[in-house]
Design a protein around this motif. Structure first.
Motif, PDB file in Angstrom:
ATOM      1  N   THR A 308     -11.366 -13.987   4.681  1.00 12.38           N
ATOM      2  CA  THR A 308     -11.176 -12.713   4.001  1.00 12.38           C
ATOM      3  C   THR A 308      -9.702 -12.530   3.681  1.00 12.38           C
ATOM      4  O   THR A 308      -8.842 -12.883   4.509  1.00 12.38           O
ATOM      5  CB  THR A 308     -11.663 -11.525   4.854  1.00 12.38           C
ATOM      6  N   TRP A 310      -8.122 -10.025   3.896  1.00  6.70           N
ATOM      7  CA  TRP A 310      -7.573  -9.050   4.831  1.00  6.70           C
ATOM      8  C   TRP A 310      -7.162  -9.682   6.153  1.00  6.70           C
ATOM      9  O   TRP A 310      -6.642  -8.980   7.039  1.00  6.70           O
ATOM     10  CB  TRP A 310      -8.568  -7.908   5.036  1.00  6.70           C
ATOM     11  N   LYS A 327     -12.610  -5.753   2.143  1.00  3.33           N
ATOM     12  CA  LYS A 327     -12.493  -5.431   3.568  1.00  3.33           C
ATOM     13  C   LYS A 327     -13.822  -4.952   4.113  1.00  3.33           C
ATOM     14  O   LYS A 327     -14.225  -5.305   5.228  1.00  3.33           O
ATOM     15  CB  LYS A 327     -11.417  -4.366   3.770  1.00  3.33           C
TER      16      LYS A 327
END
Length: 344
Positions: A308, A310, A327
Protein backbone atom coordinates in the motif's frame (compact mmCIF):
# COMPACT_ATOMS: atom_id res chain seq x y z
CA UNK A 1 8.80 19.63 5.19
CA UNK A 2 6.23 20.69 2.60
CA UNK A 3 2.63 21.01 3.79
CA UNK A 4 0.45 18.60 1.73
CA UNK A 5 -2.70 20.54 2.58
CA UNK A 6 -1.67 23.31 0.20
CA UNK A 7 -1.88 20.85 -2.71
CA UNK A 8 -4.95 18.77 -1.84
CA UNK A 9 -8.70 19.38 -2.15
CA UNK A 10 -10.94 16.98 -0.25
CA UNK A 11 -14.12 15.75 -1.90
CA UNK A 12 -17.12 17.03 0.02
CA UNK A 13 -15.08 19.94 1.36
CA UNK A 14 -13.41 18.23 4.32
CA UNK A 15 -11.30 15.22 5.24
CA UNK A 16 -14.21 13.80 7.26
CA UNK A 17 -16.71 14.08 4.40
CA UNK A 18 -14.26 12.35 2.08
CA UNK A 19 -13.56 9.62 4.65
CA UNK A 20 -17.28 8.81 4.86
CA UNK A 21 -17.36 8.46 1.08
CA UNK A 22 -14.41 6.08 1.16
CA UNK A 23 -16.15 3.94 3.77
CA UNK A 24 -19.13 3.54 1.42
CA UNK A 25 -16.78 2.65 -1.44
CA UNK A 26 -15.06 0.11 0.78
CA UNK A 27 -18.18 -2.08 0.80
CA UNK A 28 -18.26 -1.95 -3.02
CA UNK A 29 -14.64 -3.09 -3.25
CA UNK A 30 -15.27 -6.04 -0.94
CA UNK A 31 -18.19 -7.07 -3.18
CA UNK A 32 -15.90 -6.84 -6.22
CA UNK A 33 -13.44 -9.11 -4.45
CA UNK A 34 -16.20 -11.61 -3.68
CA UNK A 35 -17.47 -11.62 -7.29
CA UNK A 36 -13.95 -12.20 -8.59
CA UNK A 37 -13.50 -15.07 -6.15
CA UNK A 38 -16.72 -16.68 -7.35
CA UNK A 39 -15.83 -16.22 -11.02
CA UNK A 40 -12.39 -17.74 -10.46
CA UNK A 41 -13.81 -20.66 -8.50
CA UNK A 42 -11.31 -19.92 -5.75
CA UNK A 43 -11.59 -21.18 -2.20
CA UNK A 44 -10.51 -17.88 -0.69
CA UNK A 45 -10.34 -14.22 -1.77
CA UNK A 46 -7.40 -13.10 -3.89
CA UNK A 47 -6.07 -9.58 -4.20
CA UNK A 48 -8.89 -7.43 -5.53
CA UNK A 49 -6.36 -6.20 -8.12
CA UNK A 50 -3.07 -7.74 -9.27
CA UNK A 51 -4.17 -11.26 -8.47
CA UNK A 52 -1.82 -12.72 -11.12
CA UNK A 53 1.75 -12.72 -9.79
CA UNK A 54 4.57 -12.98 -12.32
CA UNK A 55 7.60 -12.70 -10.06
CA UNK A 56 8.27 -12.01 -6.40
CA UNK A 57 11.71 -11.72 -4.85
CA UNK A 58 13.18 -10.13 -1.75
CA UNK A 59 16.84 -9.63 -2.66
CA UNK A 60 16.76 -6.55 -4.91
CA UNK A 61 18.64 -3.37 -4.00
CA UNK A 62 17.87 0.33 -4.37
CA UNK A 63 20.78 2.78 -4.32
CA UNK A 64 20.31 6.53 -4.49
CA UNK A 65 22.67 8.34 -6.82
CA UNK A 66 25.72 10.05 -5.34
CA UNK A 67 24.65 13.06 -7.41
CA UNK A 68 21.13 13.18 -5.91
CA UNK A 69 20.15 16.87 -5.99
CA UNK A 70 19.98 18.53 -2.59
CA UNK A 71 16.37 19.55 -3.23
CA UNK A 72 15.38 15.89 -3.61
CA UNK A 73 17.17 14.67 -0.49
CA UNK A 74 15.26 13.98 2.69
CA UNK A 75 14.42 11.12 5.00
CA UNK A 76 15.63 7.83 3.55
CA UNK A 77 16.45 9.52 0.21
CA UNK A 78 20.11 10.47 0.72
CA UNK A 79 23.04 10.52 -1.74
CA UNK A 80 24.61 7.06 -1.95
CA UNK A 81 22.16 5.44 0.49
CA UNK A 82 21.32 1.82 -0.37
CA UNK A 83 18.49 -0.41 0.87
CA UNK A 84 17.18 -3.95 0.39
CA UNK A 85 13.99 -4.12 -1.66
CA UNK A 86 11.19 -6.63 -2.08
CA UNK A 87 9.82 -6.65 -5.65
CA UNK A 88 6.50 -8.03 -6.89
CA UNK A 89 5.72 -7.98 -10.63
CA UNK A 90 2.16 -8.81 -11.64
CA UNK A 91 -0.73 -8.50 -14.07
CA UNK A 92 -3.45 -6.22 -12.81
CA UNK A 93 -6.79 -8.03 -13.01
CA UNK A 94 -8.46 -9.54 -9.96
CA UNK A 95 -8.97 -12.92 -11.64
CA UNK A 96 -5.81 -14.88 -12.57
CA UNK A 97 -5.40 -15.20 -16.34
CA UNK A 98 -2.66 -16.39 -18.72
CA UNK A 99 0.14 -13.89 -19.36
CA UNK A 100 -0.91 -13.50 -23.00
CA UNK A 101 -4.30 -12.03 -22.02
CA UNK A 102 -4.50 -8.25 -22.55
CA UNK A 103 -3.80 -6.57 -19.24
CA UNK A 104 -1.97 -3.83 -17.42
CA UNK A 105 1.30 -4.87 -15.79
CA UNK A 106 2.39 -3.61 -12.41
CA UNK A 107 5.31 -3.49 -10.03
CA UNK A 108 5.26 -3.07 -6.26
CA UNK A 109 8.41 -2.24 -4.33
CA UNK A 110 8.94 -2.41 -0.59
CA UNK A 111 12.07 -0.46 0.32
CA UNK A 112 13.37 -1.45 3.76
CA UNK A 113 14.88 1.83 4.94
CA UNK A 114 15.35 0.67 8.53
CA UNK A 115 14.26 -2.21 10.75
CA UNK A 116 11.09 -0.31 11.65
CA UNK A 117 10.66 1.78 8.49
CA UNK A 118 9.70 0.77 4.98
CA UNK A 119 8.28 2.53 1.93
CA UNK A 120 5.97 0.93 -0.65
CA UNK A 121 6.02 2.27 -4.23
CA UNK A 122 3.27 1.02 -6.58
CA UNK A 123 3.29 1.51 -10.36
CA UNK A 124 1.61 0.45 -13.62
CA UNK A 125 2.94 0.37 -17.18
CA UNK A 126 0.81 3.33 -18.28
CA UNK A 127 1.50 6.98 -17.35
CA UNK A 128 -2.04 7.96 -16.31
CA UNK A 129 -4.87 6.16 -14.57
CA UNK A 130 -8.10 5.25 -16.32
CA UNK A 131 -9.86 6.72 -13.26
CA UNK A 132 -9.63 10.35 -12.20
CA UNK A 133 -10.59 9.64 -8.59
CA UNK A 134 -11.89 7.02 -6.17
CA UNK A 135 -15.50 7.21 -7.34
CA UNK A 136 -14.51 6.42 -10.94
CA UNK A 137 -12.03 3.77 -9.83
CA UNK A 138 -14.59 1.84 -7.78
CA UNK A 139 -17.35 2.31 -10.36
CA UNK A 140 -15.12 0.77 -13.04
CA UNK A 141 -14.10 -2.10 -10.75
CA UNK A 142 -17.73 -2.78 -9.91
CA UNK A 143 -18.78 -2.90 -13.56
CA UNK A 144 -15.92 -5.25 -14.45
CA UNK A 145 -16.23 -7.53 -11.41
CA UNK A 146 -16.30 -11.22 -12.28
CA UNK A 147 -15.37 -10.72 -15.94
CA UNK A 148 -13.42 -13.65 -17.35
CA UNK A 149 -13.43 -13.04 -21.12
CA UNK A 150 -12.43 -10.33 -23.57
CA UNK A 151 -15.94 -10.40 -25.07
CA UNK A 152 -17.50 -9.73 -21.68
CA UNK A 153 -15.13 -6.81 -21.12
CA UNK A 154 -16.16 -5.29 -24.46
CA UNK A 155 -19.84 -5.71 -23.66
CA UNK A 156 -19.52 -4.00 -20.30
CA UNK A 157 -17.56 -1.15 -21.84
CA UNK A 158 -20.37 -0.67 -24.33
CA UNK A 159 -23.39 -0.91 -22.04
CA UNK A 160 -22.76 -1.09 -18.28
CA UNK A 161 -19.88 1.36 -17.93
CA UNK A 162 -21.62 4.36 -19.59
CA UNK A 163 -24.60 3.82 -17.29
CA UNK A 164 -22.27 3.87 -14.27
CA UNK A 165 -20.01 6.83 -15.11
CA UNK A 166 -21.48 8.55 -18.18
CA UNK A 167 -20.51 8.32 -21.86
CA UNK A 168 -17.65 10.82 -21.76
CA UNK A 169 -15.90 9.21 -18.80
CA UNK A 170 -16.52 5.70 -20.16
CA UNK A 171 -14.98 6.65 -23.51
CA UNK A 172 -11.94 8.13 -21.78
CA UNK A 173 -11.47 4.97 -19.73
CA UNK A 174 -11.82 2.80 -22.82
CA UNK A 175 -9.22 4.80 -24.77
CA UNK A 176 -6.70 4.75 -21.92
CA UNK A 177 -7.05 1.03 -21.28
CA UNK A 178 -7.11 -0.02 -24.92
CA UNK A 179 -3.89 1.92 -25.53
CA UNK A 180 -2.25 0.41 -22.45
CA UNK A 181 -3.36 -3.20 -22.89
CA UNK A 182 -3.18 -3.32 -26.70
CA UNK A 183 0.62 -3.28 -26.73
CA UNK A 184 2.48 -6.56 -26.99
CA UNK A 185 4.59 -6.95 -23.87
CA UNK A 186 7.57 -9.23 -24.43
CA UNK A 187 9.38 -8.68 -21.14
CA UNK A 188 8.48 -7.00 -17.87
CA UNK A 189 12.16 -6.08 -17.60
CA UNK A 190 11.80 -3.73 -20.58
CA UNK A 191 8.62 -1.92 -19.49
CA UNK A 192 8.37 1.53 -17.91
CA UNK A 193 6.11 1.83 -14.87
CA UNK A 194 4.48 5.02 -13.53
CA UNK A 195 2.95 5.86 -10.15
CA UNK A 196 0.00 7.66 -11.81
CA UNK A 197 -0.83 9.38 -8.50
CA UNK A 198 1.55 11.74 -6.68
CA UNK A 199 3.20 11.54 -3.30
CA UNK A 200 4.93 14.14 -1.17
CA UNK A 201 8.71 13.94 -1.54
CA UNK A 202 10.26 15.61 1.49
CA UNK A 203 10.71 19.37 0.84
CA UNK A 204 10.37 18.96 -2.95
CA UNK A 205 6.57 18.86 -2.70
CA UNK A 206 4.40 16.61 -4.89
CA UNK A 207 6.06 14.21 -7.31
CA UNK A 208 5.05 11.32 -9.47
CA UNK A 209 7.65 8.57 -9.74
CA UNK A 210 8.47 6.04 -12.41
CA UNK A 211 10.74 3.10 -13.09
CA UNK A 212 12.34 2.79 -16.51
CA UNK A 213 14.93 0.33 -17.84
CA UNK A 214 18.39 1.79 -17.36
CA UNK A 215 19.59 0.84 -20.83
CA UNK A 216 17.80 1.16 -24.14
CA UNK A 217 19.27 -2.15 -25.24
CA UNK A 218 20.24 -5.39 -23.50
CA UNK A 219 22.28 -8.45 -24.24
CA UNK A 220 19.28 -10.75 -24.01
CA UNK A 221 17.11 -10.64 -27.15
CA UNK A 222 13.43 -9.85 -26.77
CA UNK A 223 11.45 -13.09 -27.04
CA UNK A 224 8.45 -13.83 -29.15
CA UNK A 225 5.29 -14.20 -27.07
CA UNK A 226 4.63 -17.90 -26.64
CA UNK A 227 0.87 -18.22 -26.19
CA UNK A 228 1.30 -21.92 -25.48
CA UNK A 229 3.08 -20.93 -22.24
CA UNK A 230 0.50 -19.39 -19.85
CA UNK A 231 3.38 -17.94 -17.82
CA UNK A 232 5.58 -16.73 -20.64
CA UNK A 233 6.38 -13.44 -18.85
CA UNK A 234 7.83 -15.35 -15.91
CA UNK A 235 9.64 -17.75 -18.23
CA UNK A 236 11.26 -14.77 -19.95
CA UNK A 237 12.34 -13.22 -16.63
CA UNK A 238 13.81 -16.55 -15.50
CA UNK A 239 15.85 -16.79 -18.69
CA UNK A 240 16.95 -13.17 -18.46
CA UNK A 241 17.97 -13.35 -14.78
CA UNK A 242 19.95 -16.50 -15.45
CA UNK A 243 22.17 -14.40 -17.72
CA UNK A 244 22.23 -10.83 -16.39
CA UNK A 245 21.14 -8.31 -13.78
CA UNK A 246 17.96 -6.32 -14.40
CA UNK A 247 18.44 -2.63 -13.63
CA UNK A 248 15.85 0.15 -13.55
CA UNK A 249 16.17 3.88 -12.93
CA UNK A 250 13.87 5.34 -10.33
CA UNK A 251 12.90 8.82 -11.56
CA UNK A 252 10.83 11.68 -10.15
CA UNK A 253 8.56 14.08 -12.01
CA UNK A 254 8.21 17.34 -10.08
CA UNK A 255 4.93 19.21 -9.66
CA UNK A 256 4.70 22.31 -11.86
CA UNK A 257 1.17 23.65 -11.35
CA UNK A 258 -2.34 22.32 -10.83
CA UNK A 259 -3.38 22.89 -14.45
CA UNK A 260 -0.60 20.85 -16.07
CA UNK A 261 0.41 18.48 -13.26
CA UNK A 262 -2.76 18.02 -11.18
CA UNK A 263 -2.63 16.40 -7.77
CA UNK A 264 -6.29 15.42 -7.51
CA UNK A 265 -6.94 14.10 -11.05
CA UNK A 266 -5.07 10.84 -11.62
CA UNK A 267 -6.34 10.49 -15.21
CA UNK A 268 -4.14 13.37 -16.42
CA UNK A 269 -0.66 12.41 -17.58
CA UNK A 270 2.14 14.64 -16.31
CA UNK A 271 3.85 15.64 -19.60
CA UNK A 272 7.58 15.03 -19.72
CA UNK A 273 8.19 18.40 -21.36
CA UNK A 274 6.60 20.04 -18.31
CA UNK A 275 7.79 17.57 -15.65
CA UNK A 276 10.86 15.81 -17.05
CA UNK A 277 11.84 12.59 -15.22
CA UNK A 278 14.82 13.19 -12.92
CA UNK A 279 16.84 10.02 -12.13
CA UNK A 280 17.35 9.64 -8.38
CA UNK A 281 18.23 5.96 -7.79
CA UNK A 282 18.98 2.60 -9.39
CA UNK A 283 16.97 -0.54 -8.64
CA UNK A 284 19.02 -3.69 -9.26
CA UNK A 285 17.67 -7.22 -9.42
CA UNK A 286 20.81 -9.33 -9.46
CA UNK A 287 21.38 -12.31 -11.70
CA UNK A 288 19.90 -15.40 -10.01
CA UNK A 289 17.93 -18.62 -10.37
CA UNK A 290 14.31 -17.70 -9.62
CA UNK A 291 13.32 -21.38 -9.73
CA UNK A 292 15.54 -22.34 -6.79
CA UNK A 293 13.91 -23.55 -3.57
CA UNK A 294 15.05 -20.39 -1.80
CA UNK A 295 13.55 -18.14 -4.46
CA UNK A 296 10.28 -20.09 -4.48
CA UNK A 297 10.02 -19.77 -0.69
CA UNK A 298 10.58 -16.01 -0.96
CA UNK A 299 7.88 -15.78 -3.62
CA UNK A 300 5.38 -17.52 -1.34
CA UNK A 301 6.19 -15.14 1.51
CA UNK A 302 5.71 -12.13 -0.74
CA UNK A 303 2.23 -13.34 -1.74
CA UNK A 304 1.23 -12.89 1.91
CA UNK A 305 2.28 -9.23 1.95
CA UNK A 306 -0.12 -6.32 1.56
CA UNK A 307 1.43 -3.48 -0.46
CA UNK A 308 0.00 0.00 0.00
CA UNK A 309 1.32 3.50 -0.73
CA UNK A 310 0.41 4.32 2.87
CA UNK A 311 3.24 2.11 4.11
CA UNK A 312 5.61 5.08 4.39
CA UNK A 313 6.34 8.11 6.57
CA UNK A 314 4.74 11.56 6.70
CA UNK A 315 7.64 12.95 4.69
CA UNK A 316 6.57 10.77 1.73
CA UNK A 317 2.81 10.87 2.26
CA UNK A 318 0.50 9.85 -0.64
CA UNK A 319 -1.41 12.75 -2.18
CA UNK A 320 -4.66 13.10 -4.13
CA UNK A 321 -8.13 11.61 -3.89
CA UNK A 322 -7.28 8.27 -5.49
CA UNK A 323 -4.27 7.77 -3.24
CA UNK A 324 -6.18 8.82 -0.13
CA UNK A 325 -8.88 6.25 -0.92
CA UNK A 326 -6.30 3.48 -1.03
CA UNK A 327 -5.79 3.73 2.72
CA UNK A 328 -9.36 2.48 3.20
CA UNK A 329 -9.85 0.31 0.12
CA UNK A 330 -6.56 -1.57 0.20
CA UNK A 331 -6.85 -2.23 3.93
CA UNK A 332 -10.31 -3.73 3.46
CA UNK A 333 -9.16 -5.90 0.55
CA UNK A 334 -6.07 -7.21 2.33
CA UNK A 335 -8.08 -7.87 5.51
CA UNK A 336 -10.46 -10.12 3.56
CA UNK A 337 -7.63 -11.85 1.72
CA UNK A 338 -5.46 -12.48 4.78
CA UNK A 339 -8.27 -13.28 7.19
CA UNK A 340 -7.82 -10.20 9.35
CA UNK A 341 -10.47 -7.97 10.87
CA UNK A 342 -10.61 -4.62 9.07
CA UNK A 343 -9.64 -1.76 11.37
CA UNK A 344 -11.06 0.93 9.10
Amino acid sequence: MADPLQYERYEGGSAEAERLLFERLRADIVRVQQKNQQAAGAGSPARVFHASPVLGLDNARLRFLDSLPAGLSGGFAQPGAAYPVTVRLSSSTGIPRPDAAPDLRGVALRIQAAQDQSHDLLMLNTPASHAADAREFVAFATVMAGVTSTAAVASRFLFALPRAVGWSTANRMRRVLQAATGRKVGSLARETYWSQSPILWADAGPVRYLLRPRDSDTGVPAPRRDRSDPRYLRTELARRLAQEDIVFELCLQLFADEARTPVENASVEWPEDIAPPVPVALLTIERQDIDSEEAQAASRRIEQLAFTPWNTTDMFRPLGNLNRSRKTLYEASSAARLGRRSSV
